[in-house]
Design a protein around this motif. Structure first.
Motif, PDB file in Angstrom:
ATOM      1  N   LEU A 159      -0.502  18.478   9.800  1.00  0.00           N
ATOM      2  CA  LEU A 159       0.759  18.332   9.073  1.00  0.00           C
ATOM      3  C   LEU A 159       0.538  18.355   7.564  1.00  0.00           C
ATOM      4  CD1 LEU A 159       2.528  15.580  11.222  1.00  0.00           C
ATOM      5  CD2 LEU A 159       3.065  18.020  11.144  1.00  0.00           C
ATOM      6  N   GLN A 160      -0.500  17.651   7.113  1.00  0.00           N
ATOM      7  CA  GLN A 160      -0.777  17.621   5.682  1.00  0.00           C
ATOM      8  C   GLN A 160      -1.177  18.995   5.165  1.00  0.00           C
ATOM      9  OE1 GLN A 160      -3.911  14.932   4.501  1.00  0.00           O
ATOM     10  NE2 GLN A 160      -3.045  14.672   2.468  1.00  0.00           N
ATOM     11  N   SER A 161      -1.952  19.732   5.950  1.00  0.00           N
ATOM     12  CA  SER A 161      -2.362  21.076   5.533  1.00  0.00           C
ATOM     13  C   SER A 161      -1.156  22.004   5.422  1.00  0.00           C
ATOM     14  CB  SER A 161      -3.376  21.645   6.530  1.00  0.00           C
ATOM     15  OG  SER A 161      -4.543  20.856   6.571  1.00  0.00           O
ATOM     16  N   VAL A 162      -0.246  21.917   6.400  1.00  0.00           N
ATOM     17  CA  VAL A 162       0.949  22.764   6.364  1.00  0.00           C
ATOM     18  C   VAL A 162       1.823  22.417   5.160  1.00  0.00           C
ATOM     19  CG1 VAL A 162       3.089  23.334   7.567  1.00  0.00           C
ATOM     20  CG2 VAL A 162       0.955  23.184   8.845  1.00  0.00           C
ATOM     21  N   LEU A 163       2.032  21.121   4.935  1.00  0.00           N
ATOM     22  CA  LEU A 163       2.856  20.698   3.798  1.00  0.00           C
ATOM     23  C   LEU A 163       2.219  21.090   2.471  1.00  0.00           C
ATOM     24  CD1 LEU A 163       3.924  17.154   5.036  1.00  0.00           C
ATOM     25  CD2 LEU A 163       5.408  19.138   4.746  1.00  0.00           C
ATOM     26  N   THR A 164       0.906  20.908   2.373  1.00  0.00           N
ATOM     27  CA  THR A 164       0.208  21.290   1.142  1.00  0.00           C
ATOM     28  C   THR A 164       0.319  22.784   0.890  1.00  0.00           C
ATOM     29  OG1 THR A 164      -1.360  19.465   1.438  1.00  0.00           O
ATOM     30  CG2 THR A 164      -2.005  21.233  -0.060  1.00  0.00           C
ATOM     31  N   MET A 165       0.191  23.571   1.959  1.00  0.00           N
ATOM     32  CA  MET A 165       0.284  25.021   1.818  1.00  0.00           C
ATOM     33  C   MET A 165       1.681  25.438   1.359  1.00  0.00           C
ATOM     34  SD  MET A 165      -0.502  27.958   4.673  1.00  0.00           S
ATOM     35  CE  MET A 165       0.829  27.366   5.724  1.00  0.00           C
ATOM     36  N   VAL A 166       2.711  24.828   1.948  1.00  0.00           N
ATOM     37  CA  VAL A 166       4.088  25.193   1.593  1.00  0.00           C
ATOM     38  C   VAL A 166       4.404  24.807   0.152  1.00  0.00           C
ATOM     39  CG1 VAL A 166       6.514  24.723   2.081  1.00  0.00           C
ATOM     40  CG2 VAL A 166       4.919  25.099   3.965  1.00  0.00           C
ATOM     41  N   THR A 167       4.082  23.565  -0.225  1.00  0.00           N
ATOM     42  CA  THR A 167       4.384  23.112  -1.584  1.00  0.00           C
ATOM     43  C   THR A 167       3.551  23.860  -2.626  1.00  0.00           C
ATOM     44  OG1 THR A 167       2.802  21.298  -1.240  1.00  0.00           O
ATOM     45  CG2 THR A 167       5.135  20.821  -0.890  1.00  0.00           C
ATOM     46  N   THR A 168       2.298  24.134  -2.303  1.00  0.00           N
ATOM     47  CA  THR A 168       1.456  24.892  -3.238  1.00  0.00           C
ATOM     48  C   THR A 168       1.969  26.316  -3.400  1.00  0.00           C
ATOM     49  OG1 THR A 168      -0.472  23.569  -2.598  1.00  0.00           O
ATOM     50  CG2 THR A 168      -0.895  25.646  -3.728  1.00  0.00           C
ATOM     51  N   PHE A 169       2.398  26.913  -2.287  1.00  0.00           N
ATOM     52  CA  PHE A 169       2.946  28.271  -2.349  1.00  0.00           C
ATOM     53  C   PHE A 169       4.204  28.311  -3.221  1.00  0.00           C
ATOM     54  CE2 PHE A 169       5.793  31.542  -0.548  1.00  0.00           C
ATOM     55  CZ  PHE A 169       5.021  32.669  -0.800  1.00  0.00           C
ATOM     56  N   ALA A 170       5.063  27.295  -3.077  1.00  0.00           N
ATOM     57  CA  ALA A 170       6.271  27.236  -3.908  1.00  0.00           C
ATOM     58  C   ALA A 170       5.908  27.096  -5.381  1.00  0.00           C
ATOM     59  CB  ALA A 170       7.153  26.074  -3.458  1.00  0.00           C
ATOM     60  N   MET A 171       4.901  26.264  -5.681  1.00  0.00           N
ATOM     61  CA  MET A 171       4.472  26.090  -7.061  1.00  0.00           C
ATOM     62  C   MET A 171       3.864  27.379  -7.619  1.00  0.00           C
ATOM     63  SD  MET A 171       4.389  23.848  -9.507  1.00  0.00           S
ATOM     64  CE  MET A 171       4.562  22.265  -8.660  1.00  0.00           C
ATOM     65  N   MET A 172       3.109  28.094  -6.790  1.00  0.00           N
ATOM     66  CA  MET A 172       2.505  29.358  -7.226  1.00  0.00           C
ATOM     67  C   MET A 172       3.579  30.401  -7.527  1.00  0.00           C
ATOM     68  SD  MET A 172      -0.682  29.509  -4.540  1.00  0.00           S
ATOM     69  CE  MET A 172      -1.053  31.220  -4.894  1.00  0.00           C
ATOM     70  N   LEU A 173       4.600  30.471  -6.670  1.00  0.00           N
ATOM     71  CA  LEU A 173       5.695  31.406  -6.927  1.00  0.00           C
ATOM     72  C   LEU A 173       6.403  31.081  -8.240  1.00  0.00           C
ATOM     73  CD1 LEU A 173       7.458  32.009  -3.484  1.00  0.00           C
ATOM     74  CD2 LEU A 173       6.303  33.697  -4.915  1.00  0.00           C
ATOM     75  N   TYR A 174       6.555  29.808  -8.510  1.00  0.00           N
ATOM     76  CA  TYR A 174       7.224  29.390  -9.740  1.00  0.00           C
ATOM     77  C   TYR A 174       6.402  29.769 -10.972  1.00  0.00           C
ATOM     78  CZ  TYR A 174       8.906  26.231 -13.381  1.00  0.00           C
ATOM     79  OH  TYR A 174       9.366  25.703 -14.567  1.00  0.00           O
ATOM     80  N   LEU A 175       5.075  29.644 -10.875  1.00  0.00           N
ATOM     81  CA  LEU A 175       4.219  29.904 -12.028  1.00  0.00           C
ATOM     82  C   LEU A 175       3.959  31.392 -12.236  1.00  0.00           C
ATOM     83  CD1 LEU A 175       1.604  27.028 -11.582  1.00  0.00           C
ATOM     84  CD2 LEU A 175       3.476  27.144 -13.234  1.00  0.00           C
ATOM     85  N   SER A 176       3.637  32.124 -11.136  1.00  0.00           N
ATOM     86  CA  SER A 176       3.302  33.545 -11.278  1.00  0.00           C
ATOM     87  C   SER A 176       3.509  34.265  -9.952  1.00  0.00           C
ATOM     88  CB  SER A 176       1.851  33.711 -11.744  1.00  0.00           C
ATOM     89  OG  SER A 176       1.512  35.081 -11.814  1.00  0.00           O
ATOM     90  N   PRO A 177       4.645  34.934  -9.763  1.00  0.00           N
ATOM     91  CA  PRO A 177       4.890  35.671  -8.512  1.00  0.00           C
ATOM     92  C   PRO A 177       3.865  36.770  -8.255  1.00  0.00           C
ATOM     93  CG  PRO A 177       6.926  35.371  -9.752  1.00  0.00           C
ATOM     94  CD  PRO A 177       5.806  34.938 -10.652  1.00  0.00           C
ATOM     95  N   ILE A 178       3.382  37.427  -9.308  1.00  0.00           N
ATOM     96  CA  ILE A 178       2.429  38.532  -9.128  1.00  0.00           C
ATOM     97  C   ILE A 178       1.104  38.019  -8.573  1.00  0.00           C
ATOM     98  CG2 ILE A 178       1.120  40.334 -10.313  1.00  0.00           C
ATOM     99  CD1 ILE A 178       3.425  40.622 -12.260  1.00  0.00           C
ATOM    100  N   LEU A 179       0.569  36.952  -9.181  1.00  0.00           N
ATOM    101  CA  LEU A 179      -0.677  36.381  -8.680  1.00  0.00           C
ATOM    102  C   LEU A 179      -0.503  35.824  -7.266  1.00  0.00           C
ATOM    103  CD1 LEU A 179      -2.092  34.521 -11.824  1.00  0.00           C
ATOM    104  CD2 LEU A 179      -2.902  36.653 -10.793  1.00  0.00           C
TER     105      LEU A 179
END
Length: 240
Positions: A159-179
């Protein structure tokens, strides 16, 4: 074939598999039904602690870009205190979540053992004549302990891995969609590798549990029959 190989050939048998894994999972969920509110609270705490950890990680980047590079030590001190508070809060919530999961897992394991013991009282004598006692004991101890470990450790980690992946992915999209898109290109390789490793690990884990039960049975019979071994002077055969 040597005596040692004959004696332990049963350890190489194919491990048993559940007839219907979905029925097995449904029965396990039935045991957890009594503790559903603790599970819900544990999941909520896990979500909050994971989000706090992701936010704190983002703040570290802000501290470097905004305060360390510009040598704004006053701002860095304030941000550092905020980071400490965030990590303390995340640690406390994580501890509470683990406490609830461990309590739920141990109570569930106790209930399963009670039901197993009650089931054993209803089994015919033929069941005990055709199976080593140690194997039966292993099912009530090692196998149930494995279920408890899955509930209080593995489930939380997934559960923690899934949540971390989702929240990190959202943060990455916010910072740099291309990367973010560049990183997503590696996901198929990771999924393929994980699938291959999971199949291999599942096979060996099932064999480990099966062999452990057979080994416990052999040890239990050897120790309980030690007097007979001594009387008939069969110590050397036991050591082969």
């Amino acid at each position: 074939m040597s005596k040692h190989t004959k004696r332990n050939s049963h350890l190489l048998q194919e491990p048993e598999k559940p007839k219907n894994i979905f029925v097995t999972i449904r029965r396990l969920i039935g045991y957890l039904e009594k503790y559903r509110w603790k599970l819900i609270l544990a999941i909520i705490l896990l979500i909050i602690s994971t989000c706090i950890t992701v936010v704190a990680t983002r703040m570290i980047g802000v501290c470097i870009d905004k305060y360390i590079v510009t040598r704004d030590w006053a701002g860095l001190k304030s941000a550092g205190l905020q980071l400490i508070l965030l990590y303390v809060a995340a640690s406390f919530l994580s501890w509470m979540q683990e406490y609830l999961m461990i309590q739920t897992a141990q109570n569930t394991a106790q209930k399963i053992r009670d039901d197993l013991f009650g089931k054993m009282q209803m089994l015919p004598l033929r069941y005990f004549d055709t199976r080593p006692h140690g194997e039966t004991m292993s099912r009530m101890t090692n196998d149930v302990d494995t279920i408890a470990t899955m509930l209080n450790t593995n489930l939380s980690q997934v559960l923690q891995s899934v949540l971390t992946m989702v929240t990190t992915f959202a943060m990455m999209l916010y910072l740099s969609p291309i990367l973010t898109l560049c990183v997503l290109g590696t996901i198929p390789i990771l999924l393929w590798t994980t699938k291959k490793n999971t199949k291999m690990v599942r096979k060996f884990f099932a064999q480990r549990q099966e062999h452990l039960g057979k080994l416990n049975g052999f040890i239990e019979e050897s120790i309980s029959g030690q007097k007979a071994v001594k009387v008939f002077a069969k110590e050397e055969e036991q050591m082969v």
